[in-house]
Design a protein around this motif. Structure first.
Motif, PDB file in Angstrom:
ATOM      1  N   ALA A  43       0.811  -1.222   0.000  1.00 52.09           N
ATOM      2  CA  ALA A  43       0.000   0.000   0.000  1.00 52.09           C
ATOM      3  C   ALA A  43       0.852   1.283   0.000  1.00 52.09           C
ATOM      4  CB  ALA A  43      -0.939  -0.009   1.198  1.00 52.09           C
ATOM      5  N   ASP A  44       1.965   1.268   0.722  1.00 55.28           N
ATOM      6  CA  ASP A  44       2.816   2.461   0.794  1.00 55.28           C
ATOM      7  C   ASP A  44       3.481   2.798  -0.544  1.00 55.28           C
ATOM      8  OD1 ASP A  44       2.209   2.657   3.412  1.00 55.28           O
ATOM      9  OD2 ASP A  44       4.101   1.822   4.165  1.00 55.28           O
ATOM     10  N   ASP A  45       3.506   1.847  -1.439  1.00 54.16           N
ATOM     11  CA  ASP A  45       4.208   2.054  -2.705  1.00 54.16           C
ATOM     12  C   ASP A  45       3.288   2.462  -3.848  1.00 54.16           C
ATOM     13  OD1 ASP A  45       6.644   1.490  -1.542  1.00 54.16           O
ATOM     14  OD2 ASP A  45       6.484  -0.657  -1.912  1.00 54.16           O
ATOM     15  N   VAL A  46       2.039   2.791  -3.509  1.00 53.45           N
ATOM     16  CA  VAL A  46       1.096   3.211  -4.545  1.00 53.45           C
ATOM     17  C   VAL A  46       0.948   4.724  -4.514  1.00 53.45           C
ATOM     18  CG1 VAL A  46      -1.249   2.986  -5.465  1.00 53.45           C
ATOM     19  CG2 VAL A  46      -0.188   1.063  -4.291  1.00 53.45           C
ATOM     20  N   ALA A  97      -8.669   5.452  -1.835  1.00 51.81           N
ATOM     21  CA  ALA A  97      -8.051   4.268  -2.437  1.00 51.81           C
ATOM     22  C   ALA A  97      -7.826   3.203  -1.386  1.00 51.81           C
ATOM     23  CB  ALA A  97      -6.722   4.660  -3.075  1.00 51.81           C
ATOM     24  N   GLU A  98      -7.967   1.969  -1.802  1.00 52.93           N
ATOM     25  CA  GLU A  98      -7.762   0.843  -0.890  1.00 52.93           C
ATOM     26  C   GLU A  98      -7.072  -0.273  -1.660  1.00 52.93           C
ATOM     27  OE1 GLU A  98     -10.737  -1.895   1.845  1.00 52.93           O
ATOM     28  OE2 GLU A  98     -11.035  -1.711  -0.300  1.00 52.93           O
ATOM     29  N   LEU A  99      -6.058  -0.862  -1.034  1.00 55.64           N
ATOM     30  CA  LEU A  99      -5.331  -1.954  -1.697  1.00 55.64           C
ATOM     31  C   LEU A  99      -5.539  -3.227  -0.896  1.00 55.64           C
ATOM     32  CD1 LEU A  99      -3.271  -2.629  -4.013  1.00 55.64           C
ATOM     33  CD2 LEU A  99      -1.478  -2.236  -2.341  1.00 55.64           C
ATOM     34  N   ARG A 100      -6.068  -4.238  -1.567  1.00 57.82           N
ATOM     35  CA  ARG A 100      -6.332  -5.492  -0.866  1.00 57.82           C
ATOM     36  C   ARG A 100      -6.028  -6.662  -1.797  1.00 57.82           C
ATOM     37  NH1 ARG A 100     -11.046  -8.377   0.325  1.00 57.82           N
ATOM     38  NH2 ARG A 100     -10.804  -9.513   2.272  1.00 57.82           N
TER      39      ARG A 100
ATOM     40  N   GLN B 121      -0.184  -9.898  -0.920  1.00 56.54           N
ATOM     41  CA  GLN B 121      -0.314  -8.845  -1.926  1.00 56.54           C
ATOM     42  C   GLN B 121      -0.722  -9.408  -3.303  1.00 56.54           C
ATOM     43  OE1 GLN B 121       3.263  -8.073  -0.428  1.00 56.54           O
ATOM     44  NE2 GLN B 121       2.158  -7.066   1.225  1.00 56.54           N
ATOM     45  N   GLY B 122      -1.551 -10.426  -3.258  1.00 48.03           N
ATOM     46  CA  GLY B 122      -2.022 -10.994  -4.514  1.00 48.03           C
ATOM     47  C   GLY B 122      -1.024 -11.875  -5.223  1.00 48.03           C
ATOM     48  N   VAL B 123       0.035 -12.262  -4.514  1.00 47.40           N
ATOM     49  CA  VAL B 123       1.036 -13.139  -5.126  1.00 47.40           C
ATOM     50  C   VAL B 123       1.076 -14.454  -4.344  1.00 47.40           C
ATOM     51  CG1 VAL B 123       3.491 -13.443  -5.694  1.00 47.40           C
ATOM     52  CG2 VAL B 123       2.429 -11.182  -5.919  1.00 47.40           C
TER      53      VAL B 123
END
Lengths: 124, 144
Positions: A43-46, A97-100, B121-123
């Protein structure tokens, strides 16, 4: 929304290989929803930018194969980068934004006056 | 006369472009024609002790992901990605959905009992310790 091609030279990348993430784009009454596949990204890299009607998505993907020898390589890894021109009026202060599980979900709320308003028709 | 044909030619062109796009979509990352339609793409790696099989599977339902060691040298990965459940107008739909299955032949025998799988992370990363027989052995050279 349309995808815009941008010369590689202008892209802010940390490494040489850049991939175009696959996306789904949906429009709801009050917002646009963008789903992007970003496997291996934290998430921190987006980084999501919205400027003058242009949405830019940039994700850094760290190497994860150090100390291993490749026997069969079917895909490479690298940063993800993509930009879109958004024709809708978006309230950029309310973008979320949300990363999952490697999928980024972006919510782009439309500006109030763009939302369809039902006009009451008065009878006599 | 030419004008009458133009719409049809445009239609052929549209279909052709659409098909090109479909092929690209099937094989987005590798650009290798031999792998078109293969999902998921896999990378197989090793170090002295283990084999690693890695696949990019963003947005997978873990309950529907099955990683099975079929034998000492065959691994199966199968699962499903569910369709997006958001009501709205689609502007773009590039992310594939549906069921997938892939069986990979492992280059060396592994210890099936000790295989582990992680999904981060989807991997998906499957770590397979090599069977004792397959590990490199340093042979001590005796002097007189």
């Amino acid at each position: 929304m349309t995808t815009q091609a941008t010369p590689l030279a202008t892209r802010e990348t940390t490494r040489e290989i850049v991939f175009t993430p696959r996306v789904d784009i949906l429009e709801k009454e009050d917002e646009l929803v963008v789903l992007a596949d970003l496997p291996g990204v934290k998430a921190d890299d987006v980084e999501v930018k919205f400027e003058r009607g242009e949405l830019t998505l940039h994700a850094k993907c760290s190497p994860r194969w150090t100390g291993r020898r490749g026997l069969q390589t079917e895909y490479g890894i690298g940063d993800f980068w993509r930009t879109f021109t958004v024709s809708e009026e978006i309230d950029s202060t309310k973008i979320s934004a949300e990363l999952r599980n490697g999928v980024l979900t972006l919510h782009l709320p439309k500006i109030e006056q763009v939302k369809p308003r039902k006009i009451a028709v008065k009878g006599e | 006369m030419l004008a009458r044909w133009a719409p049809l030619v445009n239609e052929f062109e549209r279909v052709r472009r659409e098909m090109d796009r479909m092929w690209e979509a099937l094989d987005p990352r590798s650009g290798r024609p031999g792998l078109a339609g293969t999902y998921p793409l896999l990378n197989v790696m090793e170090d002295d002790e283990r084999l690693y099989v890695e696949a990019e599977l963003p947005g997978i339902d873990l309950n529907k992901l099955n990683v099975t060691v079929l034998s000492t040298n065959e691994l199966s990965i199968e699962g499903e990605r569910r369709p997006v459940e958001i009501a709205g107008t689609w502007h773009r739909q590039e992310r594939g959905v549906g069921q997938f299955k892939r069986v990979v032949n492992l280059p060396v025998p592994v210890d099936a009992e000790k295989v582990e799988a992680r999904y981060e992370q989807g991997v998906l990363t499957v770590v397979l310790p090599k069977s004792q027989l397959a590990k490199p052995r340093q042979i001590a050279v005796k002097a007189e």
